[in-house]
Design a protein around this motif. Structure first.
Motif: not given
Length: 233
Positions: A54-72
């Motif tokens: 499970q990774v961050p979901w608020q992907l309309h926020d650029a930082q959360q999209a980046a955080d999701a990719c970093q976690l993956i």
């Protein structure tokens, strides 16, 4: 898709997104999922263990999209596939007015789609036969602002995604755009009729078509809210 691979599914909290997530897990793949308040995620984590992330979901926020990719990246180092479910209502604010609902779906998915695709490209470039599938519904495929204007990436997310095709191809990444037939720029001369898709039947068909990496697929449904549930009003 017989060999275990790594995927990321966005908008996976319910409907089509959740069905795609479950379908990939059942096929033995490792799947990262972004979804808002998804009760199913806890059960999936217990059932599939390290196969599910499970990774961050608020992907309309650029930082959360980046955080999701970093976690993956920390877990798997690369990705073989990304399914951008660009019809989700996950990104809607809780107080959005009924009169602003459709525009909010369009604009929030536009932000999330752009942030996700931009952030995930380095991970995909390291993957095995990497592919992006971007899925739109009748709402999220709408053109922003005056419909009489020329369709372009800045006012139409499906067009923006298509404009990334050359950059993706240069990295060895295939792109499939899935959505309703456009009256302005139809992607096929064949007439597409809405069908009674369920989340499970639509997910099964999309995953069946995945290996072909077709540039465009038409998905017309009679039950829009079944595939992309709206939040309780």
């Amino acid at each position: 898709m017989n060999n275990s691979r790594s995927f990321w599914v966005t908008g996976a909290s319910n409907g089509l997104g959740l069905a795609l997530l479950q379908g990939l897990l059942d096929q033995g793949h490792r799947v990262a999922a972004s979804g808002k308040d998804a009760p199913a995620f806890e059960a999936l984590g217990e059932r599939y263990g390290q196969q599910f992330l499970q990774v961050p979901w608020q992907l309309h926020d650029a930082q959360q999209a980046a955080d999701a990719c970093q976690l993956i990246a920390r877990h798997w180092h690369s990705l073989d596939g990304v399914i951008i479910n660009a019809g989700t209502s996950d990104y809607l604010p809780g107080d959005v007015a009924d009169s602003e609902l459709i525009e909010a779906i369009v604009t929030s998915n536009q932000l999330a789609g752009k942030h996700c695709l931009t952030a995930v490209m380095p991970l995909l470039a390291k993957g095995d036969s990497p592919q992006v599938m971007a899925i739109f519904n009748r709402y999220s495929a709408l053109q922003l602002y005056a419909p009489s204007q020329v369709t372009a990436g800045w006012n139409h997310l499906p067009q923006w995604v298509r404009e990334q095709r050359d950059a993706l191809k240069a990295l060895g990444i295939s792109l499939t755009v899935v959505g309703p037939q456009s009256l302005k720029t139809p992607v096929t001369p064949a007439q597409a009729f809405p069908e009674q898709w369920t989340p499970q039947s639509a997910a099964q068909e999309l995953l069946r078509r995945w290996p072909a990496a077709e540039p465009e697929l038409v998905l017309e449904t009679l039950d829009l809210s079944g595939l992309w549930p709206l939040p309780p009003r």
